[in-house]
Each structure stands twice: as structure tokens, then as C-alpha cells.
Write a protein that holds these residues in place. Structure first.
Motif, short mmCIF file in Angstrom:
data_model
loop_
_atom_site.label_atom_id
_atom_site.label_comp_id
_atom_site.label_asym_id
_atom_site.label_seq_id
_atom_site.Cartn_x
_atom_site.Cartn_y
_atom_site.Cartn_z
N TYR A 90 0.83 -1.20 0.00
CA TYR A 90 0.00 0.00 0.00
C TYR A 90 0.87 1.25 0.00
CZ TYR A 90 1.12 0.59 4.96
OH TYR A 90 1.79 0.78 6.14
N GLY A 91 0.28 2.34 -0.47
CA GLY A 91 0.91 3.65 -0.38
C GLY A 91 0.45 4.35 0.89
N GLU A 92 1.36 4.92 1.62
CA GLU A 92 1.04 5.48 2.94
C GLU A 92 0.11 6.69 2.86
OE1 GLU A 92 4.99 6.05 4.36
OE2 GLU A 92 5.26 3.92 4.88
N GLU A 93 -0.05 7.28 1.67
CA GLU A 93 -0.96 8.40 1.49
C GLU A 93 -2.19 8.01 0.67
OE1 GLU A 93 1.37 11.62 -0.17
OE2 GLU A 93 3.09 10.98 1.04
N ASP A 94 -2.41 6.73 0.49
CA ASP A 94 -3.52 6.24 -0.32
C ASP A 94 -4.73 5.96 0.56
OD1 ASP A 94 -5.03 5.28 -2.42
OD2 ASP A 94 -4.01 3.34 -2.54
N ASP A 95 -5.93 6.04 -0.04
CA ASP A 95 -7.15 5.66 0.67
C ASP A 95 -7.15 4.17 0.98
OD1 ASP A 95 -8.05 8.26 0.56
OD2 ASP A 95 -9.31 7.95 -1.21
N VAL A 96 -6.53 3.39 0.12
CA VAL A 96 -6.37 1.95 0.39
C VAL A 96 -5.15 1.83 1.29
CG1 VAL A 96 -6.19 -0.35 -0.61
CG2 VAL A 96 -7.30 1.47 -1.90
N ASP A 97 -5.39 2.02 2.59
CA ASP A 97 -4.30 2.15 3.55
C ASP A 97 -3.95 0.80 4.18
OD1 ASP A 97 -6.48 1.68 5.21
OD2 ASP A 97 -6.51 3.71 6.05
N GLU A 98 -3.09 0.86 5.19
CA GLU A 98 -2.63 -0.38 5.83
C GLU A 98 -3.79 -1.18 6.40
OE1 GLU A 98 0.65 -1.88 9.16
OE2 GLU A 98 0.14 0.26 9.00
N GLU A 99 -4.73 -0.50 7.04
CA GLU A 99 -5.88 -1.20 7.62
C GLU A 99 -6.68 -1.93 6.55
OE1 GLU A 99 -9.90 -0.24 10.29
OE2 GLU A 99 -8.45 1.36 9.84
N ALA A 100 -6.88 -1.27 5.40
CA ALA A 100 -7.62 -1.91 4.31
C ALA A 100 -6.86 -3.11 3.76
CB ALA A 100 -7.88 -0.89 3.20
N ILE A 101 -5.56 -2.95 3.57
CA ILE A 101 -4.75 -4.03 3.02
C ILE A 101 -4.72 -5.24 3.95
CG2 ILE A 101 -2.36 -4.69 2.46
CD1 ILE A 101 -3.70 -3.23 0.19
N LYS A 102 -4.71 -5.00 5.25
CA LYS A 102 -4.65 -6.10 6.22
C LYS A 102 -5.85 -7.03 6.13
CE LYS A 102 -1.55 -4.28 9.77
NZ LYS A 102 -1.44 -3.80 11.17
N LYS A 103 -6.93 -6.59 5.54
CA LYS A 103 -8.12 -7.45 5.41
C LYS A 103 -7.86 -8.62 4.45
CE LYS A 103 -11.36 -3.73 6.54
NZ LYS A 103 -11.60 -4.22 7.90
N TRP A 104 -6.80 -8.52 3.65
CA TRP A 104 -6.44 -9.65 2.79
C TRP A 104 -5.95 -10.86 3.60
CZ3 TRP A 104 -7.61 -10.59 -2.05
CH2 TRP A 104 -7.88 -9.53 -2.92
N ARG A 105 -5.64 -10.64 4.86
CA ARG A 105 -5.19 -11.75 5.71
C ARG A 105 -6.18 -12.91 5.70
NH1 ARG A 105 -1.61 -11.59 9.84
NH2 ARG A 105 -1.71 -9.32 9.94
N GLU A 106 -7.46 -12.59 5.56
CA GLU A 106 -8.51 -13.61 5.62
C GLU A 106 -8.60 -14.46 4.35
OE1 GLU A 106 -10.11 -14.04 8.48
OE2 GLU A 106 -8.85 -12.40 9.22
N TYR A 107 -7.78 -14.17 3.36
CA TYR A 107 -7.94 -14.82 2.06
C TYR A 107 -6.80 -15.76 1.70
CZ TYR A 107 -11.90 -11.85 1.75
OH TYR A 107 -13.11 -11.25 2.02
N THR A 108 -5.96 -16.09 2.66
CA THR A 108 -4.91 -17.07 2.42
C THR A 108 -4.85 -18.06 3.58
OG1 THR A 108 -2.54 -17.43 2.08
CG2 THR A 108 -3.16 -15.54 3.43
N THR A 109 -4.54 -19.29 3.24
CA THR A 109 -4.31 -20.30 4.27
C THR A 109 -2.82 -20.39 4.60
OG1 THR A 109 -4.16 -22.03 2.56
CG2 THR A 109 -6.32 -21.66 3.57
N SER A 110 -2.01 -19.53 3.98
CA SER A 110 -0.58 -19.52 4.18
C SER A 110 -0.16 -18.23 4.88
CB SER A 110 0.13 -19.68 2.83
OG SER A 110 1.53 -19.80 2.99
N HIS A 111 1.06 -17.81 4.66
CA HIS A 111 1.58 -16.60 5.29
C HIS A 111 0.96 -15.34 4.71
CE1 HIS A 111 4.59 -19.16 7.10
NE2 HIS A 111 5.07 -19.52 5.92
N PHE A 112 0.94 -14.30 5.53
CA PHE A 112 0.46 -12.99 5.08
C PHE A 112 1.38 -11.91 5.64
CE2 PHE A 112 -1.90 -9.07 5.91
CZ PHE A 112 -2.35 -8.78 4.63
N HIS A 113 1.78 -10.97 4.77
CA HIS A 113 2.63 -9.85 5.20
C HIS A 113 2.18 -8.58 4.51
CE1 HIS A 113 5.52 -12.31 7.42
NE2 HIS A 113 5.33 -13.21 6.47
N VAL A 114 2.51 -7.46 5.12
CA VAL A 114 2.15 -6.15 4.59
C VAL A 114 3.41 -5.33 4.38
CG1 VAL A 114 0.89 -4.01 5.02
CG2 VAL A 114 -0.11 -6.18 5.71
N TRP A 115 3.50 -4.69 3.20
CA TRP A 115 4.61 -3.79 2.91
C TRP A 115 4.03 -2.40 2.62
CZ3 TRP A 115 7.58 -6.92 -1.43
CH2 TRP A 115 8.03 -8.13 -0.89
#
Length: 240
Positions: free
Chosen positions: A181-206
Motif C-alpha cells: 500500500y501507499g502510505e498516502e492512499d485511501d487503500v491504507d494499511e488497515e484496508a490491506i490487512k483485510k487480505w489476511r482472511e484470504y490465504t491459508t498460508s503466510h500474510f505480510h504487509v509492505w
């Protein structure tokens, strides 16, 4: 040695060429494969996708030979991230090995509402919305002849995202997901973290400095970091 391929999916309005400059920054042994959607670039004469199933069906048949013979990963930004996710599910349904990594950049998780619909707006209002996203060159927006060429592409792509319907069944994938995610984007860290629910493997945020199109400013670092991770695919998905 089986080759390593990074399939890169463009954002709305983008063509495969937006990833051309990534090639020289990937580590040796990693091949960049910019994906071309119907209706632009070398596929200019082909009709646009009407819905997500059209996109995944077309792209699966375009890529399946390489997918079946290489170790590969997906990177998609904005609309490209949603397409990459849905294509990942299609690949699995067809019995193919899923991507080693799924890099989803600047895109909300599939169950999250898309804030507003703009694909149907009159030209002036549509152009204003596009300008605020800061992803279309100003010379295109300022030149009516150029805008008349690119506007149908943008409208078709925004329609694809805005009319996307999430199907909850089989929503999780076995590929590790890395959300960017971009730190000045509306699709922020909180929004990106919701992808955690869509993998049965590892999840990381950059996170990276910048707005929605942060990838254009940080492509060298992105290409290098992603290719380093792909090169060590048998290890645990690393941290930045």
C-alpha cells in the motif's frame, strides 16, 4: 533449473508496457511477464472484458502454458490485484499449481465495498475523477483527442471493478499473500490487512511512501525486493 516467472497485472487503464521498466531491476533468473488485457496494447482490436469471468477465462488460456511449466508468482496493482486474485482461484479450479506468491498492491479485499461508481459519468465528471487518482498522464487529460482514445479503456476497466461481485465460497487461496500500500492512499494499511482472511498460508504487509500510484515511484525497489523473495521461495516469506 525451472525458470522463475513474475506475472504483472496492470491497473485500470494500464497496458503491459507499464511494467517494461521492471525487467532490468529483477535479479538474474527471474523473468518479468507483463500481462496484456484485451482491448489495449498489442490486443487493441479485441473487445473489452464485460465482467471478471471474461478476464479470468481469457487470461488463464493466455498464460496456462507458462503456468504449467514454471515456478511463478503474481503481482497486481489496483484492478490488477483483483484480477490476479481471481485468476489465482481460476488456476486452482483448473487443477494447476497456484502461484508461489501473490502480491496484491493498492487494492481492497474482495468483500470490501468499492466506494463509488464512476464508469458511467459524463466526460467532464469522469475526467475529474480520473485526474484525482493521479495515474493518467496530464497530457492525455489535456488533449481531447487522446482522452477520447483512452476514455473507453478506462471506463471499461472501472466498470469491471465497480460491477465485480464477490463469491465467498472458495475465497481462500493456498498462496502466501503480500499486501502492498501507499502510505498516502485511501487503500491504507488497515484496508490491506483485510487480505489476511484470504490465504491459508503466510500474510505480510509492505508499506511505501506515496499515494495510490506509489509503484511508479518505487518500481526499482519493488522489483528488487520481490525478485529476492521469489529467488528464496522455499524459505519462509520474508519481512521488509
Amino acid at each position: 533449473m525451472t525458470k522463475q516467472v513474475l506475472f504483472c497485472f496492470p491497473y485500470a487503464g494500464g497496458a503491459a508496457s507499464v511494467y517494461a521498466k521492471w525487467r532490468k531491476h529483477l535479479l538474474h533468473g527471474i523473468e518479468c511477464y507483463p500481462v496484456e488485457y484485451a482491448g489495449r496494447g498489442k490486443r487493441w482490436s479485441e473487445p473489452f472484458y464485460q465482467q471478471m469471468d471474461d478476464a479470468t477465462e481469457d487470461l488463464f488460456h493466455q498464460l496456462k502454458h507458462t503456468i504449467g511449466s514454471a515456478n511463478y508468482s503474481f503481482f497486481g496493482h489496483s484492478m490488477g490485484g483483483l484480477i490476479a486474485y481471481e485468476l489465482c482461484k481460476k488456476v486452482i479450479r483448473e487443477g494447476y499449481q497456484p502461484p508461489a506468491h501473490l502480491y496484491l498492491s493498492g487494492v481492497k479485499a474482495p468483500d470490501q465495498p468499492r466506494d463509488r461508481s464512476i464508469h458511467h459519468l459524463p466526460d467532464d465528471a469522469f475526467k475529474k475523477e480520473i485526474q484525482e487518482l493521479k495515474g493518467t498522464p496530464q497530457e492525455v487529460l489535456d488533449n481531447q483527442d487522446l482522452f477520447s482514445i483512452f476514455s473507453p479503456i478506462l471506463r471499461a476497466d472501472f466498470r469491471l471493478v465497480e460491477e465485480y461481485r464477490f463469491i465467498k465460497e472458495e475465497s481462500k487461496v493456498p498462496s502466501p499473500i503480500i499486501g502492498l500500500y501507499g502510505e498516502e492512499d485511501d487503500v491504507d494499511e488497515e484496508a490491506i490487512k483485510k487480505w489476511r482472511e484470504y490465504t491459508t498460508s503466510h500474510f505480510h504487509v509492505w508499506g511505501y511512501p506515496g499515494g495510490h500510484f506509489f509503484i511508479n515511484d518505487h518500481y526499482e525497489e519493488l522489483a528488487r525486493t520481490i525478485s529476492e523473495e521469489i529467488g528464496h521461495r522455499n524459505d519462509r516469506v520474508g519481512h521488509r
